[in-house]
Each structure stands twice: as C-alpha cells, then as structure tokens.
Scaffold this active site. Structure first.
Site, PDB file in Angstrom:
ATOM      1  N   TRP A 104       0.815  -1.217   0.000  1.00 47.95           N
ATOM      2  CA  TRP A 104       0.000   0.000   0.000  1.00 47.95           C
ATOM      3  C   TRP A 104       0.846   1.263   0.000  1.00 47.95           C
ATOM      4  CZ3 TRP A 104      -4.256  -0.474  -2.205  1.00 47.95           C
ATOM      5  CH2 TRP A 104      -5.127  -1.552  -1.971  1.00 47.95           C
ATOM      6  N   ASP A 173      -1.667   6.713   6.206  1.00 49.28           N
ATOM      7  CA  ASP A 173      -2.751   5.851   5.734  1.00 49.28           C
ATOM      8  C   ASP A 173      -3.041   4.852   6.845  1.00 49.28           C
ATOM      9  OD1 ASP A 173      -4.395   3.975   4.575  1.00 49.28           O
ATOM     10  OD2 ASP A 173      -3.039   3.457   2.928  1.00 49.28           O
ATOM     11  N   LYS A 197     -12.559  -1.232   6.226  1.00 41.82           N
ATOM     12  CA  LYS A 197     -11.799  -2.215   6.994  1.00 41.82           C
ATOM     13  C   LYS A 197     -12.282  -2.212   8.447  1.00 41.82           C
ATOM     14  CE  LYS A 197      -9.441  -2.445   3.185  1.00 41.82           C
ATOM     15  NZ  LYS A 197      -8.110  -1.979   2.922  1.00 41.82           N
TER      16      LYS A 197
END
Ligand SMILES: *Cc1c(COP(=O)(O)O)cnc(C)c1O
Length: 362
Positions: A104, A173, A197
């Site tokens: 990511w 993030d 999530k």
C-alpha cells in the site's frame, strides 16, 4: 446459506452485529424522518445531525483538537494517494518524504510521483517487506512538507508498533487500523482511512486534517479535488456518501459504548495473541510473513508448508463456520483479519481450528 459465519475478510470486512441490526431496524424509516436514510436529502436537518454526530464521535474517540478538520470523502483510500500530494506539494515547489514498507505505501508513493517531487527515505522491498524501519534509519529531507507512512500494511500483515519519530508532520494511511488503538493526532498533518476495513462500509473515506494542511491546497484545483474547497463546505460540496457516514456513526457510537480506543487496543492485542501463540508453538507449520515485533494485530498473515495445505486449510475452515481466510492475491497463503468488530469468540474458533488442523495435517 443464511447463517452468519465468522468472517475474516480484509475488506470490506466484518461489522458489529449490533450495528447491522440497528441499520436494519432503521432502514425503512429513520426515527422522526418518515423515510429511510437512503431516501432523504443530504441537506435535511436529520442528515445534518448524523454528520455532526459522526464528526463529534471521531473527535471524542481520537481526541481530535479543534484545529483539525474532519472530512468524509469518496473515491476510497487510493484517491487520497494522489490527492494528498496534489493538494500539499504540487505547485508549492516542495517535496515530501515517503516510507515504503509494503504494497500500500509502495502504491501510494508511485501515485504521489505523478503529482510532485517525493523522496523515498525507506524502502525494504529487498527484504520482502517483513518489518518497519527503526527511527535511526529515517533521515528526512530538509524542507519536506510531510513524512508519509502506512500504519498497518494490510497485505503483508506488518504494523508500526508506534508512529515513526521524525521531525516532519506525519501523513498516515490508517485504513486498516483506524480506531484500533489510541493515536496522538497532534503529530499528524493528515490521518486518513477508507471505512471498509475498520470503520464502516465501502464508499466513504475519513480524513482528519490539520488546518495549515487544509490551507496549503492550491486554488487551481477542481473543487472536488481540493481539500480546501471540500473543507469549506464541510464535505458537502456535492452529495456526500450519506449511507456510509450513517454507518460510520453507528460504528463510532458502538466504539464509545464499548469503552473507547484504549479498551479496543487491549482487546485487539489479546485477540491477536491467541493466534500468534498457536503459530509460534507450531514448529514452523504456520509461518508468519512479518518479523515478530512488527506483526500486525489487525491482519494475521501466514502460510502453511505447501500450497495444497493452504487450499485444504481454507476449504476445511468453511466447515468450522470460518470464512474469507485467503491471503491477498499478491502474497498467497492465509490472512485472518481480526478488526475491532471480530468478536473474541470468532478468534477462539479460528485458533481451535488451527490447532486441530495442525494435529491432523502436520
Ligand atoms: C484497503 C486499503 C487501501 C485501499 O483502499 P480503497 O478504499 O480500496 O482505495 C489503501 N491502504 C490500505 C492500508 C488498505 O488497507
């Protein structure tokens, strides 16, 4: 099949049952509204209250000071990978530092490169993304606007035990760990997370942004891409993702009822330990991707001795009412995502299955 299983999906992921029930109860008619949340104007008084309450919950849970804005945006985390550098460094002749520790953050750095000058100050691809950097490995660039990192690499299952210590504002993030532990917000210029999530459904992304960061965004950007313009209109430049915000309100109500983030953190550590203890005692039958001190308490990523056993594990798990245990397509193996909403009983059920499976197959 109509029974719920213990769902270990990495995202969209498990939500608290009480939240789903409440949403179900209110789906035909939001109390006092005469219509569903799906059917009312985002300019209505009722939605205004939901938006305000969701923001207040986020402020309370994370201790967000008044000089930070809270935004609810669309386009997922991936859109922010580009919007952050677009708003903060493009056209200001400044650079930003990036810490790359997995898929990511790697993707984030490559999106950022399309918008401005970035320096990757750490990248452990060669090591296979098995750990986070130590503070002494981080050398920031003088004049950089921020230092970017991904708190929890969802795919590799590795997590920062605490935020990196650097002399720049952090941009983080936190998609796969938001609300899983307390955070010292004042270290951040921007902290953001897609909801699907640990905070709600797909379709809404939460951004917490310090006022000076809001002010940095250029005036030449299209409105929907400008943090400044989005903040001026309180996320309501156009129709915001109303249903997603509503579910985030229910999730954050639930987090407050459950005792807040310190409580969540303690629970999450204990849940993860149930699984890692079995793994550590398995003589290598279960192999974890990340190094011990960086293993994630949200995404337990591991593999078995052969791909055949990986397949069998996932198939047999279904018979135990356990689902979505496959690893990300880029790394294979297994991944058990044990977000806030995964009850301890679900983790215990997985642990017992892991012990059983090892006895039969080792
Ligand atoms: C899932 C995830 C993303 C991608 O989120 P989208 O909303 O699908 O763009 C980004 N970063 C992390 C850490 C994630 O877990």
């Amino acid at each position: 099949m109509s029974e719920r299983m213990y769902n270990f999906s990495a995202g969209p992921a498990v939500l608290p049952v009480s939240v789903l029930k409440k949403a179900q109860e209110e789906l035909l008619c939001l109390p006092g509204c005469g219509a569903s949340i799906l059917e009312i104007s985002h300019r209505s008084k009722q939605f205004g209250e939901i938006l305000a309450q969701t923001k207040q919950n986020v402020r309370d849970l994370l201790g967000v000071p008044e000089n930070y804005k809270i935004l609810f945006l669309q386009g997922g985390a991936l859109t922010q990978f580009a919007l952050i550098p677009m708003n903060i460094i493009r056209n200001r002749d400044v650079s930003a530092d990036y810490i790359v520790t997995g898929n990511w953050s790697k993707k984030s750095a490559s999106e950022a490169k399309t918008q401005g000058k970035i320096n990757v100050i750490f990248d452990n691809k060669e090591e296979g993304y098995v750990r986070k950097p130590k503070d002494e490995e981080l050398h920031t660039t003088p004049g950089a606007a921020y230092c970017y990192y991904c708190a929890n690499e969802t795919i590799e299952g590795i997590q920062f035990p605490r935020e990196p210590k650097v002399d720049l504002p952090l941009v983080c993030d936190a998609s796969s760990e938001i609300f899983s532990r307390p955070v010292d917000i004042e270290k951040y210029g921007i902290l953001y997370a897609c909801a699907q999530k640990n905070a709600g459904p797909a379709g809404v992304t939460l951004l917490i942004m310090r006022d000076d960061f809001v002010e940095m965004s250029g005036d030449d950007l299209p409105s929907m891409l400008s943090y400044k313009k989005l903040a001026e209109k309180d996320s309501m430049l156009n129709t915001p993702p109303t249903f997603g915000i509503y579910i985030m309100k229910l999730v954050t109500d639930w987090l407050k009822e459950e005792g807040g983030l310190q409580k969540m953190y303690e629970r999450n550590l204990e849940k993860a330990k149930l699984l890692y203890d079995v793994i550590d005692a398995s003589n290598g039958f279960y192999h974890v991707h990340g190094q011990k001190e960086y293993r994630s308490f949200m995404n337990v990523s591991f593999r078995l001795p052969t791909e055949e056993l990986d397949k069998k594990f996932q198939a047999d798990a279904k018979e135990y009412n356990l689902t979505s245990l496959g690893g990300h397509r880029s790394v294979g193996g297994e991944r058990a995502s044990i977000y806030n909403a995964m009850p301890r009983e679900g983790v215990v059920a997985l642990r017992d299955f892991m012990i059983d499976f090892m006895k039969k197959n080792a």
